[in-house]
Write a protein that holds these residues in place. Structure first.
Motif, PDB file in Angstrom:
ATOM      1  N   ARG A  63       0.738  -1.234  -0.044  1.00  0.00           N
ATOM      2  CA  ARG A  63      -0.026   0.008  -0.133  1.00  0.00           C
ATOM      3  C   ARG A  63       0.879   1.305   0.203  1.00  0.00           C
ATOM      4  O   ARG A  63       0.394   2.283   0.567  1.00  0.00           O
ATOM      5  CB  ARG A  63      -1.070   0.049   1.192  1.00  0.00           C
ATOM      6  N   GLY A  64       2.131   1.038  -0.428  1.00  0.00           N
ATOM      7  CA  GLY A  64       2.929   2.236  -0.390  1.00  0.00           C
ATOM      8  C   GLY A  64       2.869   2.691  -1.824  1.00  0.00           C
ATOM      9  O   GLY A  64       2.076   3.561  -2.545  1.00  0.00           O
ATOM     10  N   ILE A  65       3.890   2.782  -2.866  1.00  0.00           N
ATOM     11  CA  ILE A  65       4.217   3.214  -4.019  1.00  0.00           C
ATOM     12  C   ILE A  65       3.006   2.903  -4.932  1.00  0.00           C
ATOM     13  O   ILE A  65       2.583   3.540  -5.719  1.00  0.00           O
ATOM     14  CB  ILE A  65       5.402   2.809  -4.591  1.00  0.00           C
ATOM     15  N   THR A  66       2.453   1.543  -4.922  1.00  0.00           N
ATOM     16  CA  THR A  66       1.275   1.239  -5.698  1.00  0.00           C
ATOM     17  C   THR A  66       0.064   1.915  -5.542  1.00  0.00           C
ATOM     18  O   THR A  66      -0.837   1.708  -6.250  1.00  0.00           O
ATOM     19  CB  THR A  66       1.315  -0.221  -5.595  1.00  0.00           C
ATOM     20  N   HIS A  67      -0.058   2.652  -4.425  1.00  0.00           N
ATOM     21  CA  HIS A  67      -1.199   3.607  -3.960  1.00  0.00           C
ATOM     22  C   HIS A  67      -0.924   4.897  -3.982  1.00  0.00           C
ATOM     23  O   HIS A  67      -1.863   5.653  -3.542  1.00  0.00           O
ATOM     24  CB  HIS A  67      -1.747   2.891  -2.623  1.00  0.00           C
ATOM     25  N   SER A  68       0.212   5.171  -4.458  1.00  0.00           N
ATOM     26  CA  SER A  68       0.503   6.816  -4.875  1.00  0.00           C
ATOM     27  C   SER A  68      -0.251   7.447  -5.692  1.00  0.00           C
ATOM     28  O   SER A  68      -0.851   6.946  -6.652  1.00  0.00           O
ATOM     29  CB  SER A  68       2.195   6.909  -4.667  1.00  0.00           C
ATOM     30  N   ILE A  69      -0.124   8.640  -5.504  1.00  0.00           N
ATOM     31  CA  ILE A  69      -0.585   9.693  -6.984  1.00  0.00           C
ATOM     32  C   ILE A  69      -0.145   9.214  -8.222  1.00  0.00           C
ATOM     33  O   ILE A  69      -0.912   9.042  -9.193  1.00  0.00           O
ATOM     34  CB  ILE A  69      -0.320  11.114  -6.594  1.00  0.00           C
ATOM     35  N   PRO A  70       1.291   8.875  -8.254  1.00  0.00           N
ATOM     36  CA  PRO A  70       1.593   8.535  -9.514  1.00  0.00           C
ATOM     37  C   PRO A  70       1.032   7.101 -10.102  1.00  0.00           C
ATOM     38  O   PRO A  70       0.852   6.950 -11.200  1.00  0.00           O
ATOM     39  CB  PRO A  70       3.189   8.394  -9.301  1.00  0.00           C
ATOM     40  N   ALA A  71       1.032   6.175  -9.298  1.00  0.00           N
ATOM     41  CA  ALA A  71       0.341   4.875  -9.470  1.00  0.00           C
ATOM     42  C   ALA A  71      -1.269   5.233  -9.953  1.00  0.00           C
ATOM     43  O   ALA A  71      -1.476   4.379 -10.547  1.00  0.00           O
ATOM     44  CB  ALA A  71       0.706   3.922  -8.360  1.00  0.00           C
ATOM     45  N   VAL A  72      -1.827   5.827  -9.253  1.00  0.00           N
ATOM     46  CA  VAL A  72      -3.326   6.109  -9.248  1.00  0.00           C
ATOM     47  C   VAL A  72      -3.317   6.426 -10.914  1.00  0.00           C
ATOM     48  O   VAL A  72      -4.330   6.286 -11.535  1.00  0.00           O
ATOM     49  CB  VAL A  72      -3.861   6.993  -8.403  1.00  0.00           C
ATOM     50  N   LEU A  73      -2.361   7.351 -11.234  1.00  0.00           N
ATOM     51  CA  LEU A  73      -2.425   7.813 -12.705  1.00  0.00           C
ATOM     52  C   LEU A  73      -2.133   6.935 -13.705  1.00  0.00           C
ATOM     53  O   LEU A  73      -2.344   6.812 -14.874  1.00  0.00           O
ATOM     54  CB  LEU A  73      -1.704   9.202 -12.704  1.00  0.00           C
ATOM     55  N   LEU A  74      -0.948   6.048 -13.130  1.00  0.00           N
ATOM     56  CA  LEU A  74      -0.386   5.205 -14.218  1.00  0.00           C
ATOM     57  C   LEU A  74      -1.189   3.910 -14.292  1.00  0.00           C
ATOM     58  O   LEU A  74      -1.303   3.276 -15.623  1.00  0.00           O
ATOM     59  CB  LEU A  74       1.207   4.676 -13.699  1.00  0.00           C
ATOM     60  N   TRP A  75      -1.810   3.183 -13.414  1.00  0.00           N
ATOM     61  CA  TRP A  75      -2.497   2.103 -13.429  1.00  0.00           C
ATOM     62  C   TRP A  75      -3.482   2.115 -14.635  1.00  0.00           C
ATOM     63  O   TRP A  75      -3.529   1.236 -15.428  1.00  0.00           O
ATOM     64  CB  TRP A  75      -2.889   1.689 -12.142  1.00  0.00           C
ATOM     65  N   PRO A  76      -4.287   3.134 -14.629  1.00  0.00           N
ATOM     66  CA  PRO A  76      -5.465   2.935 -15.735  1.00  0.00           C
ATOM     67  C   PRO A  76      -4.908   3.111 -17.248  1.00  0.00           C
ATOM     68  O   PRO A  76      -5.504   2.429 -17.958  1.00  0.00           O
ATOM     69  CB  PRO A  76      -6.425   4.260 -15.341  1.00  0.00           C
ATOM     70  N   ILE A  77      -3.689   3.867 -17.205  1.00  0.00           N
ATOM     71  CA  ILE A  77      -3.141   3.970 -18.638  1.00  0.00           C
ATOM     72  C   ILE A  77      -2.486   2.426 -19.255  1.00  0.00           C
ATOM     73  O   ILE A  77      -2.740   2.091 -20.320  1.00  0.00           O
ATOM     74  CB  ILE A  77      -1.754   4.987 -18.497  1.00  0.00           C
ATOM     75  N   ILE A  78      -2.046   1.875 -18.119  1.00  0.00           N
ATOM     76  CA  ILE A  78      -1.598   0.527 -18.457  1.00  0.00           C
ATOM     77  C   ILE A  78      -2.630  -0.188 -18.853  1.00  0.00           C
ATOM     78  O   ILE A  78      -2.450  -1.137 -19.884  1.00  0.00           O
ATOM     79  CB  ILE A  78      -0.641  -0.054 -17.162  1.00  0.00           C
ATOM     80  N   ILE A  79      -3.718  -0.276 -17.810  1.00  0.00           N
ATOM     81  CA  ILE A  79      -4.926  -1.202 -18.167  1.00  0.00           C
ATOM     82  C   ILE A  79      -5.581  -0.997 -19.403  1.00  0.00           C
ATOM     83  O   ILE A  79      -5.601  -1.985 -20.139  1.00  0.00           O
ATOM     84  CB  ILE A  79      -5.501  -1.238 -17.055  1.00  0.00           C
ATOM     85  N   THR A  80      -5.768   0.188 -19.790  1.00  0.00           N
ATOM     86  CA  THR A  80      -6.491   0.809 -20.977  1.00  0.00           C
ATOM     87  C   THR A  80      -5.636   0.415 -22.130  1.00  0.00           C
ATOM     88  O   THR A  80      -6.218  -0.108 -23.098  1.00  0.00           O
ATOM     89  CB  THR A  80      -6.725   2.208 -20.839  1.00  0.00           C
ATOM     90  N   THR A  81      -4.424   0.679 -22.413  1.00  0.00           N
ATOM     91  CA  THR A  81      -3.730   0.489 -23.248  1.00  0.00           C
ATOM     92  C   THR A  81      -3.679  -1.002 -23.831  1.00  0.00           C
ATOM     93  O   THR A  81      -3.589  -1.557 -24.563  1.00  0.00           O
ATOM     94  CB  THR A  81      -1.995   0.895 -22.998  1.00  0.00           C
ATOM     95  N   ALA A  82      -3.321  -1.866 -22.523  1.00  0.00           N
ATOM     96  CA  ALA A  82      -3.423  -3.669 -22.711  1.00  0.00           C
ATOM     97  C   ALA A  82      -4.900  -3.842 -23.241  1.00  0.00           C
ATOM     98  O   ALA A  82      -4.857  -4.791 -24.159  1.00  0.00           O
ATOM     99  CB  ALA A  82      -3.151  -4.031 -21.328  1.00  0.00           C
ATOM    100  N   LEU A  83      -6.106  -3.539 -22.692  1.00  0.00           N
ATOM    101  CA  LEU A  83      -7.400  -3.832 -23.138  1.00  0.00           C
ATOM    102  C   LEU A  83      -7.382  -3.369 -24.660  1.00  0.00           C
ATOM    103  O   LEU A  83      -8.119  -3.905 -25.507  1.00  0.00           O
ATOM    104  CB  LEU A  83      -8.181  -3.255 -22.271  1.00  0.00           C
ATOM    105  N   SER A  84      -6.912  -2.306 -25.038  1.00  0.00           N
ATOM    106  CA  SER A  84      -7.336  -1.650 -26.355  1.00  0.00           C
ATOM    107  C   SER A  84      -6.509  -2.438 -27.386  1.00  0.00           C
ATOM    108  O   SER A  84      -6.867  -2.460 -28.626  1.00  0.00           O
ATOM    109  CB  SER A  84      -6.729  -0.155 -26.272  1.00  0.00           C
ATOM    110  N   LEU A  85      -5.410  -3.312 -26.875  1.00  0.00           N
ATOM    111  CA  LEU A  85      -4.729  -4.022 -27.892  1.00  0.00           C
ATOM    112  C   LEU A  85      -5.576  -5.203 -28.433  1.00  0.00           C
ATOM    113  O   LEU A  85      -5.429  -5.819 -29.358  1.00  0.00           O
ATOM    114  CB  LEU A  85      -3.251  -4.574 -27.325  1.00  0.00           C
ATOM    115  N   PHE A  86      -6.435  -5.769 -27.458  1.00  0.00           N
ATOM    116  CA  PHE A  86      -7.163  -7.069 -27.642  1.00  0.00           C
ATOM    117  C   PHE A  86      -8.675  -6.395 -28.203  1.00  0.00           C
ATOM    118  O   PHE A  86      -9.282  -7.191 -28.797  1.00  0.00           O
ATOM    119  CB  PHE A  86      -7.539  -7.683 -26.408  1.00  0.00           C
ATOM    120  N   VAL A  87      -9.065  -5.119 -27.773  1.00  0.00           N
ATOM    121  CA  VAL A  87     -10.381  -4.787 -28.612  1.00  0.00           C
ATOM    122  C   VAL A  87      -9.883  -3.455 -29.582  1.00  0.00           C
ATOM    123  O   VAL A  87     -10.101  -2.304 -29.128  1.00  0.00           O
ATOM    124  CB  VAL A  87     -11.270  -4.451 -27.435  1.00  0.00           C
TER     125      VAL A  87
END
Length: 326
Positions: A63-87
């Motif tokens: 619950r440290g860096i993975t819950h930080s402000i940069p992570a909250v901004l980065l996780w959706p970008i990673i997930i969206t990019t990955a899903l868009s490759l399949f759809v």
């Protein structure tokens, strides 16, 4: 919160997303948003993999860096990019927006536990732990389960979960009120208190309480409007002692101290070695303090082994220390 609760919260966000006209009018997007919301609701806890290394790494970083402000901004970008490759051709903006909400909600609800998160890092390194919601809250989890059942029975998917979240806002307000009542009661009985540590339990009316004054520490339990006392100890700050100082170099003890704000310590001579023991006073259960840090040293103050984590018997602790030595 626990993993199961985060999963159903992901389903809730994916369901509320159907109120978005763009999502509602595109079945493929709706399914992808649901998947993105479920993954996003789990993503910040991917640091659980640190348990494979050791408890010290996990306790110090979960619950440290993975819950930080940069992570909250980065996780959706990673997930969206990955899903868009399949759809291909998916509406990336709406997929990102709902995935971001799922990630944000995960981090947001975690600050209400006693463990807390570094949600404001790098602005602030301090852990935010409000201590009003237990790690697994039956009302929150089964409220989501009930909403899923009602949805499957034919109720409107989006409005069903939106109604649940409207109800949960009032639930959280009530939990804050209940916690503050305990806090005020503790100060009323100990006006000289310098710190009052309150942790929720599985039962709504039951709270773990540690009260610290300049001279004493009191371990208690609040039940309803009563505070019941179990033990009291002299408040003894960590001394500048050779044995303690040697133990403080150990990563397990360092991890424990980075997490625990209320503890007591002792040095035990076990006839063939020394043990420096720290116990967290917040989690008393059936007369036992299960969250500990132990450092085993020889008489030349060399560290032989150590352990931090949850232990429920002396036998288990000895096995952990012996395993660490091998």
């Amino acid at each position: 919160m626990d993993t199961a609760t985060h999963v159903v919260m992901g389903i809730a966000i994916g369901s509320i997303a159907t109120l978005d006209p763009v999502v509602a009018n595109d079945p493929v997007l709706a399914k992808t948003v649901m998947l993105g919301a479920i993954i996003g609701s789990q993503a910040p806890d991917f640091d659980t993999i640190l348990k494979l290394r050791n408890n010290a790494k996990y306790i110090r970083n979960h619950r440290g860096i993975t819950h930080s402000i940069p992570a909250v901004l980065l996780w959706p970008i990673i997930i969206t990019t990955a899903l868009s490759l399949f759809v291909p051709g998916i509406n990336i903006v709406h997929l990102w927006a709902w995935t971001f909400l799922a990630v944000f909600l995960h981090v947001f609800v975690d600050i209400f536990n006693a463990y807390g998160t570094q949600a404001l890092y790098p602005i602030k390194k301090k852990w935010i732990a409000l201590g009003v919601i237990y790690i697994f809250d039956p009302f929150i989890f089964f409220g989501h389960v009930a909403a899923i059942i009602l949805w499957q029975m034919g109720l409107h998917q989006g409005f069903t979960f939106l109604g649940l979240y409207f109800l949960l806002v009032f639930y959280y307000i009530w939990r804050f009120y209940a916690r503050n009542e305990v806090y005020n009661k503790a100060l009323q009985e100990h006006p000289d208190a310098t710190h009052v540590f309150i942790s929720p339990s599985f039962k709504w009316q039951k709270w773990h309480v540690v009260i610290r004054t300049k001279k004493m520490m009191y371990v208690a339990q609040a039940l309803g409007d009563q505070i019941n006392y179990f033990e009291s100890y002299p408040f003894e700050p960590i001394p500048n002692d050779p044995t303690i100082n040697a133990a403080l170099q150990d990563e397990n003890l360092a991890a424990f101290l980075s997490f625990s704000p209320s503890y007591r310590w002792e040095v035990v001579d076990e006839s063939d070695h020394l043990e420096v023991r720290f116990v967290d006073l917040r989690y008393r259960s059936k007369g036992h303090y299960p969250f500990v840090a132990i450092v085993k040293l020889d008489y030349h103050l060399n560290i032989l082994s150590s352990y931090t984590g949850w232990i429920y018997s002396e036998e288990s602790l000895k096995k952990k220390l012996e395993f660490a030595t091998e």
